[in-house]
Design an enzyme around this catalytic site. Structure first.
Site, PDB file in Angstrom:
ATOM      1  N   TYR A 133       4.502   3.795   4.341  1.00 43.60           N
ATOM      2  CA  TYR A 133       4.207   5.027   5.087  1.00 43.60           C
ATOM      3  C   TYR A 133       5.323   5.389   6.060  1.00 43.60           C
ATOM      4  O   TYR A 133       5.146   6.250   6.906  1.00 43.60           O
ATOM      5  CB  TYR A 133       2.866   4.883   5.821  1.00 43.60           C
ATOM      6  N   LYS A 180       1.372  -8.795  -2.289  1.00 41.55           N
ATOM      7  CA  LYS A 180       1.969  -8.826  -3.625  1.00 41.55           C
ATOM      8  C   LYS A 180       3.339  -9.497  -3.478  1.00 41.55           C
ATOM      9  O   LYS A 180       4.371  -8.967  -3.917  1.00 41.55           O
ATOM     10  CB  LYS A 180       2.065  -7.383  -4.167  1.00 41.55           C
ATOM     11  N   ASP A 213      -4.134  -7.711  -6.606  1.00 40.18           N
ATOM     12  CA  ASP A 213      -4.860  -7.312  -7.826  1.00 40.18           C
ATOM     13  C   ASP A 213      -6.041  -8.264  -8.071  1.00 40.18           C
ATOM     14  O   ASP A 213      -7.158  -7.833  -8.362  1.00 40.18           O
ATOM     15  CB  ASP A 213      -3.934  -7.210  -9.045  1.00 40.18           C
ATOM     16  N   ASP A 237      -5.139   1.383   2.969  1.00 39.77           N
ATOM     17  CA  ASP A 237      -5.641   2.708   2.609  1.00 39.77           C
ATOM     18  C   ASP A 237      -6.477   2.609   1.328  1.00 39.77           C
ATOM     19  O   ASP A 237      -7.627   3.063   1.255  1.00 39.77           O
ATOM     20  CB  ASP A 237      -4.430   3.636   2.402  1.00 39.77           C
TER      21      ASP A 237
END
Ligand code: ATP
Length: 346
Positions: A133, A180, A213, A237
């Protein structure tokens, strides 16, 4: 909330930002419900979003920012950022501009709202100021663009500290960080490293790490195993909306953006243009955000009265006093009126 700054006192002040789309409807409802408790709040209206572009020529007027800095607390509706035209997201500007670094979003199963799950009781702590962001994108050569994920040790440590402090302060048992780092070895690797370092200082709070994931799959399989979730900006988010889906949708998940300078309370949902102006929006998320604000003010009795009131409305079998997104047939005003009646009775 870990960063509570105000103590219960005579009159509180808060900036009220109606925002766009369903914002004015749900924020208006929240204001009415909070006022019905008798707690004295001096509301200072502030413009922001597309509506401010029309009235002030800018999405985020300086006077709104100044008012939040002055009063330190705001109750905010969703704001739309026009797509195209080069406007920076107003929500991102506000959070970065005021350094509201921690988004706190409690997601819990609510009696009276039927979903597949009955035992969701988690709090999402989202880093609010950096990551993808940062808004830094450029075209490297025609047909190739680059978006920069900015990750700093300072911000990662700060949000990790916030999550563990929150857990400790709210008698929660576990913090799970999603990442991740197997792919973004440096960026997510740094986030993970900071979370691990901070975790060592909190032996009383369990720490768990999960590749995101897999984390999504585990949440859907059994959300009850999650307690406090620690997430970077983008993951926070996405996971917020995913978790909202577990408990009845975006109409029932509140939030707060907390920084050293103050706090802006706002629902997770956006401006919902598809139902805006139709009187259909669920005001509960905005009302619950208002409850978080009352707790921040130290007005815990009034906060509890509102909770009791909406729980009682949701326990009613009358479909006219709940909105359609949660299985009813009523509108924003019916739901709000029913809550206010009960708040006033106590
Ligand atoms: P943003 O990108 O601004 O966060 P979004 O893309 O997540 O927004 P929303 O505006 O939050 O989208 O709306 C997503 C869906 O949820 C829409 O169908 C909308 O009508 C519904 N929704 C969101 N908030 C509410 C609410 N308070 N009451 C009822 N439905 C809602």
């Amino acid at each position: 909330m870990a960063a509570s700054s105000s103590k219960k006192s005579g009159t509180h002040s808060a900036v009220l930002i109606p925002g766009d789309g369903i914002g004015p409807e749900v924020i208006g409802a929240a204001r009415e419900v909070l006022d019905a408790t008798g707690v004295k709040i001096q509301w200072v209206e502030g413009a922001a979003g597309e509506s401010a572009l029309k009235t002030h020529g800018t999405l985020l007027p300086q006077e709104t920012l100044d008012a939040i800095v002055k009063y330190k607390v705001a109750l905010k509706g969703p704001c739309t950022t026009p797509i195209g035209g080069g406007h920076k997201s107003i929500n991102v500007s506000l959070r970065q501009g005021l350094n509201l670094y921690a988004a706190v979003r409690p997601v819990r199963s609510i009696d009276g709202i039927k979903t597949r799950y009955t035992d969701v009781e988690m709090v999402i702590i989202r880093e609010n100021t950096e990551g993808l962001y940062s808004g830094i994108e450029h075209e490297v050569v025609p047909g190739v663009v680059e978006a920069l994920k900015i990750v700093t040790e300072k911000a990662c440590t700060r949000i990790s500290e916030y999550a563990f402090q929150y857990a400790r302060g709210h008698s929660r048992k576990k913090v799970t960080v999603f990442h991740k780092a197997n792919i973004m070895k440096m960026a997510d690797g740094l986030f993970l490293k900071c979370a691990r370092n901070v975790a060592q200082k909190y032996p009383d709070v369990a720490f768990n790490e999960m590749i995101i994931d897999n984390g999504c799959m585990q949440i859907i399989k059994d959300p009850s195993r999650f307690d406090v979730l620690l997430l970077d900006n983008l993951y926070g988010d996405i996971i917020s909306d995913l978790c909202a889906g577990l408990v009845g949708g975006l109409g029932v998940v509140p939030g707060a953006n907390i920084g050293e300078a103050g706090a802006v309370f706002e629902s997770v949902h956006g401006s919902a243009p598809d139902i805006a102006g139709k009187g259909l929006a669920n005001p509960l998320a905005a009302i619950m955000s208002g409850v978080m604000m009352l707790n921040y003010f130290g007005e815990t009795d009034a906060a509890q009265r509102i909770k009791n009131a909406y729980n009682s409305v949701l326990a009613s079998s009358d479909p006219q006093i709940r909105t359609r997104d949660i299985g009813g047939e009523g509108g924003t005003k019916d739901f709000t009126r029913a809550i206010i009646e009960r708040v006033k009775k106590k």
